[in-house]
Write a protein that holds these residues in place. Sequence first.
Motif, PDB file in Angstrom:
ATOM      1  N   GLY A 168     -65.474 -53.750-104.711  1.00 38.05           N
ATOM      2  CA  GLY A 168     -64.795 -52.668-105.388  1.00 38.05           C
ATOM      3  C   GLY A 168     -64.152 -53.154-106.677  1.00 38.05           C
ATOM      4  N   ILE A 169     -63.737 -52.199-107.477  1.00 35.64           N
ATOM      5  CA  ILE A 169     -63.038 -52.465-108.739  1.00 35.64           C
ATOM      6  C   ILE A 169     -61.768 -51.627-108.751  1.00 35.64           C
ATOM      7  CG2 ILE A 169     -63.135 -51.885-111.204  1.00 35.64           C
ATOM      8  CD1 ILE A 169     -66.031 -52.888-111.224  1.00 35.64           C
ATOM      9  N   ILE A 193     -66.671 -48.642-104.502  1.00 32.18           N
ATOM     10  CA  ILE A 193     -65.491 -47.804-104.671  1.00 32.18           C
ATOM     11  C   ILE A 193     -64.634 -48.293-105.831  1.00 32.18           C
ATOM     12  CG2 ILE A 193     -63.974 -49.144-103.131  1.00 32.18           C
ATOM     13  CD1 ILE A 193     -63.114 -46.390-101.898  1.00 32.18           C
ATOM     14  N   TYR A 194     -63.909 -47.360-106.426  1.00 28.88           N
ATOM     15  CA  TYR A 194     -62.915 -47.664-107.462  1.00 28.88           C
ATOM     16  C   TYR A 194     -61.554 -47.260-106.906  1.00 28.88           C
ATOM     17  CZ  TYR A 194     -60.547 -47.696-112.021  1.00 28.88           C
ATOM     18  OH  TYR A 194     -59.703 -47.973-113.074  1.00 28.88           O
ATOM     19  N   GLN A 195     -60.562 -48.126-107.086  1.00 29.15           N
ATOM     20  CA  GLN A 195     -59.199 -47.804-106.670  1.00 29.15           C
ATOM     21  C   GLN A 195     -58.329 -47.619-107.904  1.00 29.15           C
ATOM     22  OE1 GLN A 195     -55.562 -49.915-104.229  1.00 29.15           O
ATOM     23  NE2 GLN A 195     -57.579 -49.964-103.257  1.00 29.15           N
ATOM     24  N   CYS A 213     -66.849 -40.365-113.893  1.00 26.92           N
ATOM     25  CA  CYS A 213     -67.828 -41.453-113.982  1.00 26.92           C
ATOM     26  C   CYS A 213     -68.208 -41.942-112.589  1.00 26.92           C
ATOM     27  CB  CYS A 213     -67.257 -42.592-114.819  1.00 26.92           C
ATOM     28  SG  CYS A 213     -68.240 -44.114-114.796  1.00 26.92           S
ATOM     29  N   CYS A 214     -67.217 -42.153-111.745  1.00 26.81           N
ATOM     30  CA  CYS A 214     -67.488 -42.628-110.390  1.00 26.81           C
ATOM     31  C   CYS A 214     -68.322 -41.616-109.615  1.00 26.81           C
ATOM     32  CB  CYS A 214     -66.178 -42.905-109.653  1.00 26.81           C
ATOM     33  SG  CYS A 214     -65.290 -44.359-110.248  1.00 26.81           S
ATOM     34  N   PHE A 221     -63.974 -43.138-104.701  1.00 27.12           N
ATOM     35  CA  PHE A 221     -62.686 -43.290-105.381  1.00 27.12           C
ATOM     36  C   PHE A 221     -61.588 -43.186-104.334  1.00 27.12           C
ATOM     37  CE2 PHE A 221     -58.811 -42.080-107.472  1.00 27.12           C
ATOM     38  CZ  PHE A 221     -58.854 -42.697-108.715  1.00 27.12           C
ATOM     39  N   ILE A 222     -60.665 -44.157-104.353  1.00 28.75           N
ATOM     40  CA  ILE A 222     -59.509 -44.123-103.458  1.00 28.75           C
ATOM     41  C   ILE A 222     -58.244 -44.195-104.303  1.00 28.75           C
ATOM     42  CG2 ILE A 222     -59.587 -46.633-103.038  1.00 28.75           C
ATOM     43  CD1 ILE A 222     -58.682 -45.974-100.123  1.00 28.75           C
ATOM     44  N   ALA A 223     -57.294 -43.323-104.020  1.00 24.15           N
ATOM     45  CA  ALA A 223     -56.088 -43.191-104.835  1.00 24.15           C
ATOM     46  C   ALA A 223     -54.941 -43.990-104.239  1.00 24.15           C
ATOM     47  CB  ALA A 223     -55.688 -41.722-104.932  1.00 24.15           C
ATOM     48  N   PHE A 224     -54.278 -44.795-105.100  1.00 28.12           N
ATOM     49  CA  PHE A 224     -53.036 -45.447-104.666  1.00 28.12           C
ATOM     50  C   PHE A 224     -51.856 -44.808-105.379  1.00 28.12           C
ATOM     51  CE2 PHE A 224     -53.958 -48.170-108.373  1.00 28.12           C
ATOM     52  CZ  PHE A 224     -52.700 -48.393-108.918  1.00 28.12           C
TER      53      PHE A 224
END
Length: 320
Positions: A168-169, A193-195, A213-214, A221-224
């Motif tokens: 992931g990035i 996944i992108y965080q 883009c993702c 995509f996972i949200a923090f």
Amino acid sequence: MERYLADAKRYENGMQYERCGRSGVMLPKVSLGMWHNFGSVDPYERSREIVRFAFDHGVTHLDLANNYGPAYGSAEETLGHLMDDDLKPYRDELFISTKAGYDMWPGPYGDWGSRKYLMASLDQSLKRMHLDYVDLFYSHRYDPHTPLEETLQALVDIVRQGKALYVGISNWPLEPLKFGINYLKQHDTPLLIYQGKLNMLDKAPIEQGILQCCHEAGVGFIAFSPLAQGMLTDRYLNGIPKDSRMSKGVFLKEEMLTPELLQQLQQWNEEAQKKGESLAEMALAWILQQKGVTSVLVGASSTAQLARNLHCVEAQGPDR
């Protein structure tokens, strides 16, 4: 404490799962972030109780990083103890992630995105967590001084070595992200996944085109920081409590709570209450409603807090 047996109905307790981009991975809509409350300064039995509660309610994804604590590395050590005490029989039901990219140890090889740092850090993380591999390993931040090819090839090789199943990035700008998606795809290690930080007060991934883009590339995509460090809860609706993060100036500054923001929070809270929801539930539901979002990372300092936040999978969210 007696031997842990996971709830036999853990996948029937209300959790919902979402496919992560165009992969075979299904993530819980709510994942447990171990940034705070799981370090060496925190009571182990409380951390244990929270993780048990999460898994018993279908939260299969535990998110860590090398420097989570405090002290650095201690959240991973806590997970290592939990693996030994409770979770080892359930390893294949868990999706465990860690990261490297921020400062971890002194000197030029304990920070940023070099191959040297990423590989050494993951080896240390695996020892702390008592794991043979992680399910997901992230580059935790964009390094403007290291060639992108070096960072990305390290991720590819980590997967080929069997130390991570996916990569992931996190916190990369849009153009490096696009480069990374293409590079990893060409090297048969597609980006899972992108965080990124996303909440009702900070919509940068949407505004910068990262979420779109993702979604278009088949990347999850996972949200923090989904509750903006507690701002999107009932914590600050009547001012700044003495024991709050904002009063201590930790991550939140008192000047952030402007009269305009307080008015907005109170308005959202009224909207949530009319729907029988808390402000936090509504804020989490808003994130999950964004096209391309796979999961939202929540922290917890108690099982009661986690239980409340898990309700977001059923919440309506704000009016469009």
